[in-house]
Design an enzyme around this catalytic site. Sequence first.
Site, PDB file in Angstrom:
ATOM      1  N   LYS A  88      51.896   1.240  37.213  1.00  0.00           N
ATOM      2  CA  LYS A  88      52.398  -0.008  38.162  1.00  0.00           C
ATOM      3  C   LYS A  88      53.069   0.375  39.530  1.00  0.00           C
ATOM      4  CE  LYS A  88      53.673  -2.149  33.792  1.00  0.00           C
ATOM      5  NZ  LYS A  88      54.393  -3.214  33.322  1.00  0.00           N
ATOM      6  N   HIS A 145      45.229  -7.349  34.158  1.00  0.00           N
ATOM      7  CA  HIS A 145      46.851  -6.936  33.737  1.00  0.00           C
ATOM      8  C   HIS A 145      47.344  -8.360  33.855  1.00  0.00           C
ATOM      9  CE1 HIS A 145      50.660  -5.553  33.296  1.00  0.00           C
ATOM     10  NE2 HIS A 145      50.339  -4.862  32.761  1.00  0.00           N
ATOM     11  N   GLU A 184      47.683  -6.816  25.380  1.00  0.00           N
ATOM     12  CA  GLU A 184      48.763  -6.699  25.676  1.00  0.00           C
ATOM     13  C   GLU A 184      49.766  -8.235  25.735  1.00  0.00           C
ATOM     14  OE1 GLU A 184      49.264  -3.069  28.441  1.00  0.00           O
ATOM     15  OE2 GLU A 184      48.718  -4.593  29.652  1.00  0.00           O
ATOM     16  N   GLY A 201      57.222  -4.783  29.046  1.00  0.00           N
ATOM     17  CA  GLY A 201      58.628  -4.587  29.568  1.00  0.00           C
ATOM     18  C   GLY A 201      59.733  -4.969  29.115  1.00  0.00           C
ATOM     19  N   SER A 238      55.648  -2.225  25.545  1.00  0.00           N
ATOM     20  CA  SER A 238      56.803  -1.615  25.047  1.00  0.00           C
ATOM     21  C   SER A 238      56.363  -0.448  23.814  1.00  0.00           C
ATOM     22  CB  SER A 238      57.822  -2.417  24.430  1.00  0.00           C
ATOM     23  OG  SER A 238      58.285  -3.550  25.529  1.00  0.00           O
TER      24      SER A 238
END
Length: 251
Positions: free
Chosen positions: A11, A96, A167, A173, A213
């Site tokens: 990122k 993403h 995802e 996160g 995560s």
Amino acid sequence: MRKNIVAGNWKMNKTLQEGIALAKELNEILAGEKANCDVVICTPFIHLASVTALVDPAKMAVGAENCADKESGAYTGEVSAAMVASTGAKYVILGHSERRAYYGETVAMLEEKVKLALANGLTPIFCVGEVLDERDNNKQNEVVAAQMASVFSLSAADFSKIVLAYEPVWAIGTGKTATPAQAQEMHAFIRSIVAEKYGKEIADDCSILYGGSCKPSNARELFVNPDVDGGLIGGAALKASDFKGIIDAFN
Ligand code: PEP
């Protein structure tokens, strides 16, 4: 046989010097033994040329986190797929959820990006996933199927070159991970719609990574599922020992 892959997504973290240091550390950690999966690190654009020059391509590939939806020209601030490929990078993350949410990337834009990435010899890691509200309303399959439209216009030959990543946005996160059962259920669903579109053989060969995560302590229970072929790793990719711990889940 489909590949198992652990891919890091740095990122907007690490200065160039910090990124080079992390890539060097990973290169050293991976030098000794053969990993039981392919390893990819996806870095900010400005790191790509330096990082590709220093990593051992037999141990690790390098990727970008995005590319433009245009080939070239007057698009100030954009970086094309051809530019990414010219650094020696082999992969590019596309779709993403942060790009979709904060930069307005649509199904149609992502379709262009995927095509340009493939035309320039890059492997897209194409991300899909639902937000919490969509899961709470049991809309996750519908949402993910709609996002897959960006890659379902590809020819079978091109589709077989891409990697998918599921995802769930609520797990990115947040420290909240999908349960192994939730991950397996969605990965099996994605594989089933790929099979409907392109046939069982292409679906069976398609790597589908889990992201959200993922860390050394939960990687194994996620990766052991039959339709989970590795991970796309954010936070835990920023520390060499954590990233290695996730790679070791395949040992
Ligand atoms: C990601 O952003 O791709 C990701 C999976 O992040 P994290 O591992 O930090 O949840």
